[in-house]
Design a protein around this motif. Structure first.
Motif, mmCIF file in Angstrom:
data_model
loop_
_atom_site.group_PDB
_atom_site.id
_atom_site.type_symbol
_atom_site.label_atom_id
_atom_site.label_comp_id
_atom_site.label_asym_id
_atom_site.label_seq_id
_atom_site.Cartn_x
_atom_site.Cartn_y
_atom_site.Cartn_z
ATOM 1 N N THR A 1 7.296 -1.526 3.516
ATOM 2 C CA THR A 1 8.042 -2.586 2.842
ATOM 3 C C THR A 1 7.498 -2.907 1.454
ATOM 4 O O THR A 1 8.244 -2.954 0.467
ATOM 5 C CB THR A 1 8.029 -3.862 3.692
ATOM 6 N N LEU A 2 6.212 -3.164 1.366
ATOM 7 C CA LEU A 2 5.661 -3.658 0.105
ATOM 8 C C LEU A 2 5.741 -2.615 -1.001
ATOM 9 O O LEU A 2 6.098 -2.927 -2.144
ATOM 10 C CB LEU A 2 4.220 -4.131 0.309
ATOM 11 N N GLU B 1 -3.155 -4.403 6.498
ATOM 12 C CA GLU B 1 -2.317 -5.567 6.777
ATOM 13 C C GLU B 1 -2.798 -6.191 8.076
ATOM 14 O O GLU B 1 -3.068 -5.495 9.056
ATOM 15 C CB GLU B 1 -0.846 -5.177 6.904
ATOM 16 N N GLY C 1 3.121 -8.942 -0.899
ATOM 17 C CA GLY C 1 3.110 -9.444 0.474
ATOM 18 C C GLY C 1 3.296 -10.944 0.522
ATOM 19 O O GLY C 1 4.024 -11.476 1.375
ATOM 20 N N ASN D 1 11.141 -8.394 9.191
ATOM 21 C CA ASN D 1 10.063 -8.938 8.358
ATOM 22 C C ASN D 1 9.382 -10.136 9.007
ATOM 23 O O ASN D 1 8.200 -10.393 8.758
ATOM 24 C CB ASN D 1 10.609 -9.327 6.984
ATOM 25 N N ARG E 1 6.325 -9.019 10.881
ATOM 26 C CA ARG E 1 5.249 -8.353 10.139
ATOM 27 C C ARG E 1 4.431 -9.389 9.382
ATOM 28 O O ARG E 1 4.982 -10.327 8.802
ATOM 29 C CB ARG E 1 5.841 -7.350 9.153
ATOM 30 N N TYR F 1 2.381 -8.862 6.646
ATOM 31 C CA TYR F 1 2.342 -8.592 5.204
ATOM 32 C C TYR F 1 1.164 -9.298 4.531
ATOM 33 O O TYR F 1 1.196 -9.594 3.338
ATOM 34 C CB TYR F 1 3.662 -8.983 4.521
#
Length: 326
Positions: free
Chosen positions: A49-50, A118, A251, A280, A283, A285
């Protein structure tokens, strides 16, 4: 809202965070463009994602230009082929991969450097069955065919969950499939269960009638790691410093702006925003530095895979290189 507007808002949000932290540890040094151009090849997967956000906005390209660093991006289906490419020199930096993947790379003799981690996201991976499946408990998985991606975090989740229920990995019929092939096999009924992670998990939850049989809570922490080839890490610590800071900053933005982040990622991932927001939400992050005494879960993973006959040799999870931010 247009994608262009979303990107402008993202850049503004990140710039605001940068300005607010400019007097502290997030301040970026000024670099002069000197020496031979450097190509940084970054490998990533759909769940990265990031780095997907940073790639879409060209953030790293802008920040690394003063260092005379160019970037190329390379997509992989899952973490294991990504780290295999890192090991053989196909890429220099790896987006986040599940905690299981570096263990397999270590067993193969890879020279890798941990860059960042993470914080745990245990509910971001799960074992799913069809809503009308007769499988009601983990014990019911005995002698069933289960789709799982080899060396991914879900591979360890399956082993640990079976063990907790008094079963061995050899008690089930494992079908090693990529996420896309795993979902196809699951939906056509070729397998009895599928073990997957977000955003694939959220996608099947939103689009198909499924039940979560078990997730990673109290079983597998599911920490994701960013890595670099050791030669690249030793030669370019300044590049790693910039990447690390931007991962932390991005994040934070995703956590603080869940709806905007989901809307931004939707056209890139080809998923609807509510599905991405669900993924999301599971997660963390929360990007942080890696410390050697926090690799206990890595050792448990290594020992479990070796005991199951899936690693060719024992692995010492702490026998790794770790990049340390200044």
């Amino acid at each position: 809202m247009t994608t262009q507007l979303q990107r402008r808002r993202l850049l503004h949000a990140i710039a605001t965070l940068t300005s607010a932290a400019a007097a502290g540890s997030f301040a970026l040094p000024a670099f002069a463009q000197t020496g031979k151009p450097v190509l940084a090849r970054i490998g990533y997967q759909k769940s990265s994602t990031l780095l997907t956000v940073l790639k879409a906005n060209g953030t790293l390209e802008k920040l690394l230009a003063p260092l005379n660093v160019k970037i190329s991006w390379h997509e992989f289906s899952s973490g294991l082929p990504l780290l295999e490419a890192l090991n053989v020199g196909g890429v220099d930096l790896s987006a986040d991969v599940a905690d299981t993947v570096p263990v397999f790379a270590q067993a193969a003799g890879a020279k890798l450097t941990y860059v960042a981690q993470e914080a745990p996201s245990p509910s971001a991976q799960a074992i799913v069955v069809r809503a009308d499946s007769p499988i009601k408990t983990v014990a019911d998985l005995k002698r069933k065919k289960i789709a799982v991606t080899k060396a991914a975090g879900v591979h360890y989740l399956l082993i640990a969950t079976l063990e907790k229920a008094g079963l061995k990995f050899s008690d089930i019929d494992a079908a090693y499939l990529t996420p896309a092939d795993g979902r196809a096999a699951f939906e056509r009924g070729s397998v009895d269960a599928w073990v997957t992670w977000d955003p694939f998990l959220a996608g099947v939850q939103k689009q198909t009638q499924v039940r979560i049989l078990s997730d990673g809570r109290n079983v597998a922490d599911y920490q994701r790691y960013y890595l670099a080839s050791t030669p690249f890490a030793e030669a370019h610590p300044d590049v790693l410093a910039i990447v690390f800071d931007e991962l932390k900053r991005t994040g934070l933005w995703v956590r603080q702006n869940p709806k905007e982040a989901a809307a931004f990622l939707a056209p890139i991932w080809g998923l609807d925003a509510p599905t991405i927001e669900l993924a999301n939400s599971r997660r963390s992050y929360d990007v942080r530095a890696v410390v050697v005494n926090a690799l206990g879960e890595q050792q448990r993973i290594a020992d479990a895979f070796f005991a199951a006959g899936l690693l060719p040799k024992k692995v010492n999870a702490t026998d790794v290189s770790i990049w340390k931010p200044a």
